[in-house]
Design a protein around this motif. Structure first.
Motif, mmCIF file in Angstrom:
data_model
loop_
_atom_site.group_PDB
_atom_site.id
_atom_site.type_symbol
_atom_site.label_atom_id
_atom_site.label_comp_id
_atom_site.label_asym_id
_atom_site.label_seq_id
_atom_site.Cartn_x
_atom_site.Cartn_y
_atom_site.Cartn_z
ATOM 1 N N GLU C 92 0.831 -1.216 0.000
ATOM 2 C CA GLU C 92 0.000 0.000 0.000
ATOM 3 C C GLU C 92 0.858 1.256 0.000
ATOM 4 O O GLU C 92 0.445 2.291 -0.533
ATOM 5 C CB GLU C 92 -0.981 -0.001 1.184
ATOM 6 N N ASP C 93 2.044 1.182 0.579
ATOM 7 C CA ASP C 93 2.964 2.329 0.520
ATOM 8 C C ASP C 93 3.494 2.526 -0.900
ATOM 9 O O ASP C 93 3.588 3.652 -1.394
ATOM 10 C CB ASP C 93 4.164 2.108 1.463
ATOM 11 N N ALA C 96 0.699 3.914 -3.156
ATOM 12 C CA ALA C 96 0.442 5.341 -2.913
ATOM 13 C C ALA C 96 1.590 6.185 -3.449
ATOM 14 O O ALA C 96 1.384 7.273 -4.002
ATOM 15 C CB ALA C 96 0.230 5.591 -1.425
ATOM 16 N N VAL C 99 1.139 6.517 -7.220
ATOM 17 C CA VAL C 99 0.067 7.467 -7.538
ATOM 18 C C VAL C 99 0.576 8.899 -7.358
ATOM 19 O O VAL C 99 0.357 9.770 -8.203
ATOM 20 C CB VAL C 99 -1.171 7.216 -6.656
ATOM 21 N N ALA C 100 1.282 9.133 -6.251
ATOM 22 C CA ALA C 100 1.793 10.482 -5.983
ATOM 23 C C ALA C 100 2.826 10.898 -7.033
ATOM 24 O O ALA C 100 2.792 12.025 -7.547
ATOM 25 C CB ALA C 100 2.412 10.536 -4.581
ATOM 26 N N GLY C 103 1.245 11.398 -10.331
ATOM 27 C CA GLY C 103 0.363 12.558 -10.176
ATOM 28 C C GLY C 103 1.109 13.877 -10.281
ATOM 29 O O GLY C 103 0.579 14.853 -10.833
ATOM 30 N N VAL C 104 2.317 13.928 -9.767
ATOM 31 C CA VAL C 104 3.091 15.170 -9.838
ATOM 32 C C VAL C 104 3.467 15.489 -11.292
ATOM 33 O O VAL C 104 3.295 16.623 -11.756
ATOM 34 C CB VAL C 104 4.364 15.081 -8.969
ATOM 35 N N ALA C 107 0.486 16.671 -13.117
ATOM 36 C CA ALA C 107 0.092 18.055 -12.826
ATOM 37 C C ALA C 107 0.872 19.031 -13.706
ATOM 38 O O ALA C 107 0.306 19.983 -14.254
ATOM 39 C CB ALA C 107 0.320 18.364 -11.351
ATOM 40 N N PHE C 108 2.164 18.787 -13.856
ATOM 41 C CA PHE C 108 2.961 19.675 -14.713
ATOM 42 C C PHE C 108 2.640 19.454 -16.192
ATOM 43 O O PHE C 108 2.704 20.392 -16.993
ATOM 44 C CB PHE C 108 4.459 19.483 -14.441
ATOM 45 N N ARG C 145 -4.706 3.729 -11.629
ATOM 46 C CA ARG C 145 -5.540 4.646 -10.837
ATOM 47 C C ARG C 145 -5.290 6.101 -11.222
ATOM 48 O O ARG C 145 -6.205 6.920 -11.196
ATOM 49 C CB ARG C 145 -5.224 4.470 -9.342
ATOM 50 N N VAL C 146 -4.046 6.427 -11.545
ATOM 51 C CA VAL C 146 -3.698 7.837 -11.747
ATOM 52 C C VAL C 146 -3.582 8.196 -13.222
ATOM 53 O O VAL C 146 -3.743 9.360 -13.587
ATOM 54 C CB VAL C 146 -2.398 8.175 -10.970
#
Lengths: 262, 262, 262, 262
Positions: C92-93, C96, C99-100, C103-104, C107-108, C145-146
């Protein structure tokens, strides 16, 4: 001194230092293996603004093998900013950080059979401790806890040199032959395009003037007195090794001993 | 020994240790100020898996003021994982990390007027060094470089105890009164619901049995011999201070000296 | 297709990717500004094993301006180890973290007007996800997911390609023209001195063979079939830009379209 | 409005927010699972001053399941200082950091089926953006890039509220019922012993006065006008959940709708 020496020129000595050990993990900065043997004292990053344990270990070894004095180079604990950004640490946090940083380099120095010869602050911490007496006192007191009696390299006339003396440490004034100076003896801000010199010959010439005559020509052409015991060479700029060679050669030719601060 | 002592009971002694100084910045773990005075030796996190310079400084001071022996508690450099995850470090990286970690606690210990009394590895590093002789040798050699001759706390029969002996360090076998044991003397894996004991009276009773008789009752009811010189109490579990008080009381009542490993 | 094309050679296309954006703060790796325009897809480090927010932003912009597809390049969160060390993260770590990380970069990318084109895992995570189906499933599910439906670059026959397909993602098989291959189609371990090729001409020749014929000559001289849609060039090795130029030229000369995976 | 409502009291509404998701790895801060359901909007730490990917994921889920609006809570990237220390970031570094931080929470929000509802800066960044128009503009512009049109929570009259409006974002003025106010409407500095209120009843009473009457009694007894749309509750202080319950009850009893900012 024997009578025969009556007409001999006076002997001068100067220390050559540079910031080294500033790589981190897979990332490299500087050409430490080439540069360090040209120095007489090495300021080794402590893992807070740069450096990691293995880098510290290896840098200490390179210095010891080259007969170069081992110094600690603590900075603000800010890897992402390379210690170049002001960070408003509480005094007790800053003090503990400096004890820890110098302590790490001291552990590797002891392991290599030497002691900490000097401490020089890095980047934003160097500048803040030059101008702020309270912060300078925090820094000097912390250094004195972990390396009592050691030498502290800092700007002539800086708050840190005064604080070092007050903390029972040995102040060592530092000159920058590759940096332009203002008429008041301060370093010209890096925002100016002429703040950093890149010509080896001129850098070497200024190094000799600083070492032998205690003076430097400022940006307006006036001559400024700066009595320094050590000269800082920059290791992370293009041509760093070439500059160091030129400075060493010029000093030797001028009859100036290149040797670590006693 | 005088004749009068012929019928006196033998004297036993046992050390009580716990992992402390595991806060980081604004985050707190453990109730160090309450727990440390109940111990005889403190394993202080070194800033790699937990701890920061000011936390190390303060924890060392609390220990010194309480007369508790100061030890270093190095772990994998992994704050996000609290040193509980295996990390495949190159041997030279791991060695340098341990020198740096122990060196930092040693700097604060020296500053507080004491020396490093012992070293105990943390979490995933503790477990890896227990079972892997090569890694254990890397760990022990690194400890010997920075704290020559110090004590190393580890599991009875572990690779690390053997490596510590080989590196000229003093091996100290450790028992866990609040952990269940398998019949072969290993710790019951935490994945089992009965792996950790929570009843203070039972924990205290097992502490006495370990200290005086060198034995513990395993999960299957058999009695296992474990000769230990120190008992580990956990500081980050609910009731930690209560357990520590119960253990201390029970040991004292049983006539066992609670004292740091000589 | 007009009748005149009946005898025309078949058209091939191949994608050229490289790991970029792997600088961190003051430290530089790679010559991204020179290399990126030679690619058709860029794997941009996400700040966990390398990269920082400003580096990600700038690297995305360089790619977008050059018309190069923007991909995310997540790795184990381990700056000190550059993502090259196994790290035993809980599933799970790890999920996550991915995804993070993706995700970053997303975003850019959105900020620059494009979408995530693909994801390629880095270093130790790339290797672990190639051989371990459970870990591969964690990685693929997190990517889905992302960045649902995105492309996943991985080794032909790897667990990650299978997991990507199962997660509704598009698997893209990857070849390494500058790496030696074993007869079974696996990459020769870097511990062998001949694991990495350094001659631009040979690298280019192998790139053409992989792209057009789906084959590579292994270290024992046998020919191995590897059907790949993208070729990885390494950006952090000496001569990286030169190799990339040679590969591009050879592919174009051979009539192979160099273009991002559709 | 129908004639029957002519004498009905006016309807008021107020948002209740708190900083959550500020745990990191093994370290816990706050009782998010108890507190979040009492809020109407949650400011979720983004991994820079606090939080880690799994903590962000779980906190977003708790908020979504409780029907609480998901906001991002970016701060200076300074885990060791919990974002409470001024850090002199270059504007482009700060902007990129905010895009990255909000982007990470947005990725988990999207994954949970919601969008970013608002952004609230943390600690030293919150204070700096309140007083410094240039920095406020950098922050607001960065937020607008990654969450265009979102709400920005900040002090009434602050530079950040003005910058948010200029950047096309929706300014939301925030009150602090558990903080003492100066006669000029600013928050009393935490260095004063009476800066933080701890009595639930008084905190709740002030919350009602802020929400219904737009006023607060300052430390000198004068009444200050502060028009606020959201009230901040602190999650990391003892009794946080109790205070939140008291505030919610008092607002409901007073006929004030507790609801997220529209």
């Amino acid at each position: 001194v024997s009578p025969n020496d009556a007409d001999a020129p006076p002997r001068y000595g100067i220390d050559l230092n540079a910031d080294v050990g500033e790589s981190f993990g897979a990332w490299r900065i500087g050409e430490d293996e080439q540069l360090i043997p040209l120095l007489t004292s090495a300021n080794i990053a402590c893992g807070a603004h740069a450096g990691d344990p293995l880098t510290i270990e290896r840098t200490v070894r390179v210095a010891v093998e080259a007969g170069v004095a081992v110094g600690a180079h603590p900075g603000y604990p800010d890897l992402a900013g390379f210690g170049r950004r002001d960070l408003a640490m509480a005094p007790e946090d800053l003090a503990a950080s400096i004890v820890a940083q110098v302590g790490v380099v001291a552990a590797f120095a002891t392991d290599a059979g030497v002691e900490i010869h000097h401490v020089k602050a890095h980047g934003a911490l160097y500048n803040a401790a030059a101008r702020d007496p309270e912060l300078a006192s925090v820094v000097a007191s912390a250094i004195a806890r972990v390396a009592p009696g050691t030498r502290v390299y800092a700007l002539p006339g800086s708050a840190l040199l005064a604080a070092a003396t007050a903390a029972g440490l040995r102040p060592v004034a530092e000159g920058f032959p590759d940096r332009a100076y203002e008429p008041d003896g301060s370093l010209r801000a890096r925002s100016h395009p002429d703040a950093v010199l890149t010509d080896s010959a001129r850098i070497a010439e200024r190094a000799v003037a600083m070492a032998r005559e205690g003076r430097v020509v400022a940006v307006d052409g006036t001559t400024v007195s700066i009595a320094v015991q050590t000269l800082c060479l920059h290791g992370d700029t293009p041509g760093a090794t070439e500059h160091a060679l030129a400075v060493r050669d010029a000093l030797t030719t001028a009859g100036i001993d290149v040797r670590a601060v006693a």
